[in-house]
Design a protein around this motif. Structure first.
Motif, PDB file in Angstrom:
ATOM      1  N   THR A  11      28.758 -32.517 -49.836  1.00  0.00           N
ATOM      2  CA  THR A  11      30.119 -33.112 -50.474  1.00  0.00           C
ATOM      3  C   THR A  11      31.247 -32.212 -50.251  1.00  0.00           C
ATOM      4  N   GLY A  12      30.888 -30.922 -50.360  1.00  0.00           N
ATOM      5  CA  GLY A  12      31.951 -29.856 -50.377  1.00  0.00           C
ATOM      6  C   GLY A  12      32.548 -29.845 -51.805  1.00  0.00           C
ATOM      7  N   GLU A  13      31.920 -30.312 -52.858  1.00  0.00           N
ATOM      8  CA  GLU A  13      32.351 -30.303 -54.188  1.00  0.00           C
ATOM      9  C   GLU A  13      32.065 -29.016 -54.708  1.00  0.00           C
ATOM     10  N   LYS A  14      32.617 -28.551 -55.895  1.00  0.00           N
ATOM     11  CA  LYS A  14      32.219 -27.345 -56.561  1.00  0.00           C
ATOM     12  C   LYS A  14      31.457 -27.511 -57.706  1.00  0.00           C
ATOM     13  N   GLN A  15      31.270 -28.742 -58.196  1.00  0.00           N
ATOM     14  CA  GLN A  15      30.633 -28.941 -59.510  1.00  0.00           C
ATOM     15  C   GLN A  15      30.111 -30.536 -59.358  1.00  0.00           C
ATOM     16  N   LEU A  16      28.957 -30.761 -60.256  1.00  0.00           N
ATOM     17  CA  LEU A  16      28.447 -32.082 -60.376  1.00  0.00           C
ATOM     18  C   LEU A  16      27.624 -32.233 -61.764  1.00  0.00           C
ATOM     19  N   CYS A  17      28.197 -33.286 -62.450  1.00  0.00           N
ATOM     20  CA  CYS A  17      27.683 -33.525 -63.568  1.00  0.00           C
ATOM     21  C   CYS A  17      26.641 -34.581 -63.358  1.00  0.00           C
TER      22      CYS A  17
END
Length: 79
Positions: A11-17
């Motif tokens: 996804t290219g995201e830097k964080q995930l909750c």
């Protein structure tokens, strides 16, 4: 953990909750918490909420111009 790492990579995201994927870790009152960023526009005469938005941007940069555009749209449609 490997599944989460792979999802972040894809996804290219830097964080995930893991409990609420839409929330982000943000600095709140000097500590980091998983939360949302809520923006509101209020009518100065009657103090009524004209528009609101909930975003997961970690800061307010860029939010003011979005709210101004949305508020102008509301007043243009109703006045």
């Amino acid at each position: 953990m490997q599944v989460i790492k792979q999802e972040l990579k894809e996804t290219g995201e830097k964080q995930l909750c893991v409990t609420n994927p839409d929330a982000k870790s943000m600095k709140n009152n000097g500590k980091h918490e998983v939360c949302f960023n809520v923006q509101t526009a209020v009518d100065s005469k009657y103090k009524l909420i004209v528009d609101c938005d909930t975003v997961n941007d970690v800061n307010d940069q860029g939010q003011l111009s979005k709210m101004v555009k949305k508020t102008k749209q509301v007043f243009h449609e109703h006045y």
